[in-house]
Scaffold this motif. Structure first.
Motif, mmCIF file in Angstrom:
data_model
loop_
_atom_site.group_PDB
_atom_site.id
_atom_site.type_symbol
_atom_site.label_atom_id
_atom_site.label_comp_id
_atom_site.label_asym_id
_atom_site.label_seq_id
_atom_site.Cartn_x
_atom_site.Cartn_y
_atom_site.Cartn_z
ATOM 1 N N PHE A 1 37.794 40.059 34.670
ATOM 2 C CA PHE A 1 37.403 39.046 35.507
ATOM 3 C C PHE A 1 36.460 39.515 36.531
ATOM 4 O O PHE A 1 35.996 40.662 37.134
ATOM 5 N N ASP A 2 35.314 38.330 36.845
ATOM 6 C CA ASP A 2 34.269 38.536 37.393
ATOM 7 C C ASP A 2 33.975 37.538 38.524
ATOM 8 O O ASP A 2 33.771 36.503 38.124
ATOM 9 N N PRO A 3 34.422 37.528 39.837
ATOM 10 C CA PRO A 3 34.386 36.447 40.583
ATOM 11 C C PRO A 3 33.110 35.688 41.025
ATOM 12 O O PRO A 3 33.044 34.410 41.268
ATOM 13 N N LEU A 4 32.181 36.379 40.488
ATOM 14 C CA LEU A 4 30.854 35.646 40.777
ATOM 15 C C LEU A 4 30.480 34.876 39.405
ATOM 16 O O LEU A 4 29.190 34.128 39.619
ATOM 17 N N LEU A 5 30.964 35.095 38.253
ATOM 18 C CA LEU A 5 30.807 34.333 37.135
ATOM 19 C C LEU A 5 31.958 33.390 36.481
ATOM 20 O O LEU A 5 31.533 32.437 35.783
ATOM 21 N N GLU A 6 33.106 33.592 36.926
ATOM 22 C CA GLU A 6 34.039 32.808 36.251
ATOM 23 C C GLU A 6 34.785 31.786 37.488
ATOM 24 O O GLU A 6 35.083 32.297 38.600
ATOM 25 N N ASP A 7 34.938 30.705 37.278
ATOM 26 C CA ASP A 7 35.929 29.743 38.210
ATOM 27 C C ASP A 7 37.364 30.029 37.964
ATOM 28 O O ASP A 7 37.763 30.162 36.720
ATOM 29 N N ARG A 8 37.890 30.301 39.233
ATOM 30 C CA ARG A 8 39.170 30.544 39.099
ATOM 31 C C ARG A 8 39.707 29.993 40.681
ATOM 32 O O ARG A 8 39.276 30.331 41.654
ATOM 33 N N SER A 9 40.821 29.229 40.349
ATOM 34 C CA SER A 9 41.585 28.936 41.785
ATOM 35 C C SER A 9 42.960 29.578 41.632
ATOM 36 O O SER A 9 43.610 29.875 40.420
ATOM 37 N N PHE A 10 43.331 30.029 42.760
ATOM 38 C CA PHE A 10 44.796 30.270 43.085
ATOM 39 C C PHE A 10 45.412 29.825 44.153
ATOM 40 O O PHE A 10 44.802 29.114 44.906
ATOM 41 N N LEU B 1 39.439 34.930 52.625
ATOM 42 C CA LEU B 1 38.654 33.766 52.555
ATOM 43 C C LEU B 1 37.289 34.079 53.067
ATOM 44 O O LEU B 1 36.112 33.529 52.559
ATOM 45 N N ARG B 2 36.815 35.048 54.095
ATOM 46 C CA ARG B 2 35.663 35.638 54.228
ATOM 47 C C ARG B 2 34.979 36.089 53.107
ATOM 48 O O ARG B 2 33.868 35.803 53.019
ATOM 49 N N ASP B 3 35.885 36.946 52.558
ATOM 50 C CA ASP B 3 35.294 37.632 51.454
ATOM 51 C C ASP B 3 34.791 36.911 50.277
ATOM 52 O O ASP B 3 33.838 36.933 49.735
ATOM 53 N N ILE B 4 35.704 35.804 49.823
ATOM 54 C CA ILE B 4 35.092 34.695 48.855
ATOM 55 C C ILE B 4 34.052 33.785 48.991
ATOM 56 O O ILE B 4 33.541 33.187 48.348
ATOM 57 N N SER B 5 33.740 33.571 50.485
ATOM 58 C CA SER B 5 32.776 32.756 50.724
ATOM 59 C C SER B 5 31.321 33.365 50.527
ATOM 60 O O SER B 5 30.517 32.824 49.972
ATOM 61 N N SER C 1 31.154 33.444 45.613
ATOM 62 C CA SER C 1 31.892 33.619 44.722
ATOM 63 C C SER C 1 32.351 32.258 44.076
ATOM 64 O O SER C 1 32.283 31.154 44.823
ATOM 65 N N ARG C 2 33.143 32.285 42.806
ATOM 66 C CA ARG C 2 33.438 31.199 42.145
ATOM 67 C C ARG C 2 34.936 30.795 42.233
ATOM 68 O O ARG C 2 35.688 30.044 41.492
ATOM 69 N N SER D 1 42.395 38.704 36.548
ATOM 70 C CA SER D 1 42.068 37.955 37.711
ATOM 71 C C SER D 1 43.078 37.937 38.980
ATOM 72 O O SER D 1 42.884 38.187 40.020
ATOM 73 N N HIS D 2 44.405 38.123 38.437
ATOM 74 C CA HIS D 2 45.425 38.341 39.226
ATOM 75 C C HIS D 2 45.560 39.776 39.935
ATOM 76 O O HIS D 2 45.751 39.769 41.123
ATOM 77 N N ASN D 3 45.104 40.600 39.302
ATOM 78 C CA ASN D 3 44.946 41.986 39.922
ATOM 79 C C ASN D 3 43.863 41.898 40.848
ATOM 80 O O ASN D 3 44.179 42.716 41.779
ATOM 81 N N TRP D 4 42.753 41.366 40.581
ATOM 82 C CA TRP D 4 41.941 41.396 41.710
ATOM 83 C C TRP D 4 42.351 40.445 42.910
ATOM 84 O O TRP D 4 41.814 41.104 44.260
ATOM 85 N N LEU D 5 42.995 39.578 42.849
ATOM 86 C CA LEU D 5 43.397 38.897 44.282
ATOM 87 C C LEU D 5 44.469 39.681 44.638
ATOM 88 O O LEU D 5 44.323 39.888 46.130
ATOM 89 N N ARG D 6 45.252 40.453 44.011
ATOM 90 C CA ARG D 6 46.289 41.261 44.678
ATOM 91 C C ARG D 6 45.527 42.541 45.324
ATOM 92 O O ARG D 6 46.132 42.904 46.494
ATOM 93 N N GLN D 7 44.649 42.818 44.767
ATOM 94 C CA GLN D 7 43.970 44.203 45.226
ATOM 95 C C GLN D 7 43.083 43.599 46.715
ATOM 96 O O GLN D 7 43.215 44.388 47.513
ATOM 97 N N ARG D 8 42.444 42.570 46.635
ATOM 98 C CA ARG D 8 41.796 42.144 47.777
ATOM 99 C C ARG D 8 42.811 42.078 48.981
ATOM 100 O O ARG D 8 42.556 42.415 50.129
ATOM 101 N N ILE D 9 44.046 41.671 48.680
ATOM 102 C CA ILE D 9 44.962 41.209 49.947
ATOM 103 C C ILE D 9 45.408 42.496 50.255
ATOM 104 O O ILE D 9 45.520 42.689 51.618
ATOM 105 N N LEU D 10 45.826 43.548 49.183
ATOM 106 C CA LEU D 10 46.290 44.762 49.665
ATOM 107 C C LEU D 10 45.124 45.415 50.523
ATOM 108 O O LEU D 10 45.631 46.391 51.428
ATOM 109 N N ASN D 11 43.955 45.281 50.450
ATOM 110 C CA ASN D 11 43.072 46.145 51.133
ATOM 111 C C ASN D 11 42.797 45.211 52.418
ATOM 112 O O ASN D 11 42.779 46.255 53.446
ATOM 113 N N GLU D 12 43.178 43.978 52.589
ATOM 114 C CA GLU D 12 43.123 43.475 53.766
ATOM 115 C C GLU D 12 44.283 44.024 54.700
ATOM 116 O O GLU D 12 44.196 43.998 55.889
#
Length: 307
Positions: free
Chosen positions: A93-102, A119-123, A130-131, A292-303
């Motif tokens: 999963f690459d958030p810059l290349l792939e459309d993905r909604s959560f 939200l700040r990160d994905i802007s 990010s897509r 993609s789900h791992n990417w989302l969870r890791q972002r939230i864990l980092n936050e």
């Protein structure tokens, strides 16, 4: 290999078993699977013959699992989840290349405290947009877990003392509670006393509605009580109300601090001991291996680590 390819081993039977275990009803299981009730009944009959056990017994209008079915539940669900992951086309999963909604389900308070960083990160991802898109929803706990099961919700965040056996969960941070009030309307200074806390009316956050919570149990143990004048399911409406109302509220400390800084209110520790609680994120196990789900969870864990 002969046993694997045996005609008696039909993986569709496992799907029927899993649907019955979840729905506890032939008609609802059929609706979930998109087949007729007779097809589910026929499959259950084959399962009973294959296993040599009734598996489900009708009790008060529900199909309750037998002890054998309960023992089979987790390994058979793991088998289905493993098959789903193996057949998934998502390998990276690459958030810059792939459309993905959560879709993330949590209280408005957690949205403000924890998810604004996401939200700040994905802007912007670096200098590129990010897509990824995020839908934030607030539902009661039962609806949240049902949403994980039917796939309408990707992630739930909050106090999750119980999740279903096919859900995974990860700890984010430890939280406690604090008081919030308007010092221009109430003659109080922090830290407030128990007498102060019980003297004035309260505005209570309540995801399920109602006028009592664990706070009232803690007060009762001390021989004290408070008067809850109003309750609301919208946590972030509370600071707006307190700006114009001589009331006290009790909120998770990070939320209370956010409200105090944003709106200009006073914060105080609770004047009595109260247990901390865990804020966690939960998801359906079928998404555990999703990139993609791992990417989302890791972002939230980092936050969460920055809170």
């Amino acid at each position: 290999m002969k046993r694997i390819h045996s005609p008696a081993l039909d993986l569709n039977l496992i799907k029927v078993f899993d649907a019955l275990l979840e729905a506890r009803s032939v008609s609802r299981a059929a609706e979930t699977l998109g087949v007729s009730q007779s097809a589910v009944s026929h499959a259950l009959g084959r399962l009973r013959t294959l296993v040599g056990d009734p598996l489900f017994v009708r009790t008060g209008g529900r199909m309750e699992p037998t002890p054998r079915a309960q023992r089979l539940a987790e390994p058979l669900r793991d088998l289905l989840l493993g098959a789903a992951r193996a057949l998934s086309v998502e390998e990276s999963f690459d958030p810059l290349l792939e459309d993905r909604s959560f879709t993330i389900c949590t209280s408005d308070a957690v949205q403000a405290v924890l998810l604004t960083g996401l939200l700040r990160d994905i802007s912007t991802e670096g200098r590129e947009e990010s897509r990824v898109s995020i839908a934030l929803r607030s539902l009661d706990p039962d609806a949240m877990l049902n949403g994980l099961d039917d796939g309408t919700i990707d992630l739930v965040i909050g106090y999750l003392p119980e999740v279903r056996r096919w859900h995974d969960r990860e700890f984010l941070y430890l939280e406690n509670h604090a008081c919030l009030f308007n010092p221009d309307l109430l003659p109080l200074t922090a830290p407030i006393s128990l007498e102060d806390y019980t003297r004035y009316p309260h505005l209570m956050p309540a995801l399920r509605g109602g006028f009592s919570s664990f706070i009232d149990d803690d007060l009762h143990a001390l021989g004290a009580r408070r008067r809850v004048a109003a309750s609301t399911t919208q946590f972030l409406a509370i600071p707006m109300m307190l700006k114009q109302t001589a009331m006290i509220t009790t909120l998770p400390t990070r939320t209370a601090r956010f409200c105090a800084q944003t709106v200009g209110l006073a914060i105080s520790p609770l004047p009595f001991p109260s247990e901390d609680f865990e804020v966690s994120m939960g998801w359906h196990r079928r998404n555990t291996g999703s990139p993609s789900h791992n990417w989302l969870r890791q972002r939230i864990l980092n936050e969460a680590k920055t809170l």
